[in-house]
Each structure stands twice: as structure tokens, then as C-alpha cells.
Design an enzyme around this catalytic site. Structure first.
Site, short mmCIF file in Angstrom:
data_model
loop_
_atom_site.label_atom_id
_atom_site.label_comp_id
_atom_site.label_asym_id
_atom_site.label_seq_id
_atom_site.Cartn_x
_atom_site.Cartn_y
_atom_site.Cartn_z
CG ASP A 33 -2.00 1.02 1.16
OD1 ASP A 33 -2.30 1.50 0.05
OD2 ASP A 33 -2.58 1.35 2.21
CG ASN A 81 -7.36 -1.44 -5.49
OD1 ASN A 81 -6.48 -2.24 -5.19
ND2 ASN A 81 -7.77 -0.50 -4.66
#
Length: 253
Positions: A33, A81
Site C-alpha cells: 500500500d 481498486n
């Protein structure tokens, strides 16, 4: 405060000496991340952050091989996403495809794809299938690539496959429900046959799972690191392992 390079080298060696082989996790899950935030820090395009993150993956896998980690699961692209802009997704898919090509060049790495291939471009789904079917010459590390992955979806897929399997065998659905166990569902997860993660690492300072390995991480240890993924250093990794080594795992007891 940033330490000079030679001090980092000294600190890294000190951390390495403090770790015993039996304290190294067998399976590590990593939530990679912070690529976009890293790019923003340098006023760089988002694609540069994703590329830097992809480069870090190969570096990280090298560290894992050095230390004897046997399984790594990389959370690269979630089903959530997939809601990003088409332009960013196209660039990201291309970077992931190139990352798979680089993994394909390493004969000591086996790869398993986790996720929903129907959500991916055909060229990427085909590359993931090709890698999954490949048998390494001398397997040193097994890498699960979570692309188009969602933890809730994985559990639903496992239950769905379990029910289809039971129906194909002519089993009564009431009996299936009455006899259903944790192990029954585990046998149909994307990671079937693999050990559950001992340690789950998330970079970028966020402290949540975001659906990552929800079933498998029931008794995992978690380590949250402030560093953005492209800036994650070997020293940061060794600190995570030192922290893990100092914990007493209770497995719910």
C-alpha cells in the site's frame, strides 16, 4: 531523522544477527500500500508510483528468499481498486503484467494467482494462468499474487465450489449443511493446501485488512508500518520480523 547509509548497514546486520531461523515466518502476507501517495510526494505521475511499487516487490522477494520465507502472498489489486479510472487501471494492469513476466524469468519461484480472472484484461489473465501452470525447477519460494481479489468474494467462491462439489457427488444439501465444518470451507479457498499466513504486513500507516485473507488470517500476527510501499526498506522488513519474533502466538487460546 534519516541515518547515514553506513549506520543503516550496521543496524541491518545487527537486526539480522538477532533473528533465529526458527523465528522466521513460514508464510508472510503483504499489503503493498502507498504507491500513489509515494508518487504524489515527488509530484510524479501515478504510474511512476505503481512502477516503483512493482520494483520493490522483486526486491522484497529477494529478501524473503535470503531469510528462508517459503510462502509470500502479495495483495496487488483488490476488487475495490477496479473502480479507479480507466486510464490508471490500464497502466496498472500493464505494470502487473510486466511484473509477472519478471517472475516468470526466475526458475526458483512458483506463482499462484488469486482473484477473479474475469475482471482482468485477457492478456493479464492469460499470463497469470501461464504462471500458475508452470512448475519451477527448484522451488525456493511460492508467491500468491492477489489480483482482482476480495476477501468476501473468496469465501463466497469457496462455499459455492463446495456446494457444486457436493451436488456433483449426489449429496443431500441438508446433510451438507449439517456436517459443514471449518476445514470443509478451507479446502476450497484460493490458498487451499497452503499454510495460513503467520505474519501480515501492511505499509503506508493504514491499520485495516481491507478484505485481505479474511479467513486465513484468523490467527495471524499483524504488523503495520508507516513507510509507503516503494520506500519500504530491508531494515523495515527486519524490524517487522524482530517484532514478530518477540510475540507469543496464542492461536485463540
Amino acid at each position: 531523522m534519516e541515518l547515514p547509509g553506513f549506520l543503516y548497514g550496521f543496524y541491518e546486520r545487527k537486526l539480522l544477527r538477532s533473528l533465529k531461523q526458527d523465528q522466521i515466518p513460514r508464510h508472510i502476507g503483504v499489503m503493498v500500500d502507498g504507491n500513489r501517495r509515494w508518487a504524489r510526494q515527488f509530484n510524479a505521475p501515478t504510474s511512476q508510483g505503481h512502477q516503483a511499487g512493482a520494483d520493490k516487490i522483486h526486491e522484497f522477494l529477494g529478501w524473503c528468499q535470503e531469510l528462508g520465507v517459503k510462502v509470500v502472498t502479495l495483495y496487488m489489486l483488490s476488487t475495490d481498486n477496479m473502480n479507479r479510472s480507466g486510464e490508471e487501471l490500464d497502466l496498472l494492469m500493464g505494470i502487473i503484467a510486466n511484473t509477472m513476466d519478471r517472475l516468470d524469468e526466475d526458475e526458483d519461484v512458483s506463482v499462484h494467482a488469486m482473484g477473479a480472472p474475469e475482471l482482468l484484461p485477457d492478456y493479464l489473465a492469460e499470463r497469470l494462468n501461464k504462471l500458475t501452470a508452470r512448475t519451477p525447477v527448484h522451488e525456493k519460494i511460492h508467491v500468491n499474487v492477489a489480483v482482482g481479489y476480495g476477501g468476501r468474494r473468496e469465501i463466497v467462491d469457496a462455499v459455492r465450489e463446495l456446494l457444486h462439489d457436493a451436488a456433483a457427488k449426489g449429496r443431500n444439501m441438508t446433510d451438507v449443511a449439517d456436517e459443514l465444518s471449518v476445514d470443509d470451507i478451507s479446502r476450497f479457498l484460493y490458498t487451499r493446501g497452503q499454510p495460513d499466513p503467520d505474519l501480515v504486513i501492511r505499509t503506508s500507516g493504514e491499520q485495516r485488512l481491507s478484505g485481505f485473507l479474511m479467513w486465513q488470517s484468523a490467527y495471524s500476527e499483524f504488523y503495520f508500518c508507516e513507510a509507503l510501499w516503494p520506500a519500504f526498506r530491508k531494515v523495515d522488513f527486519l524490524r517487522a520480523l524482530r517484532d514478530y519474533a518477540g510475540r507469543q502466538r496464542r492461536y485463540g487460546a
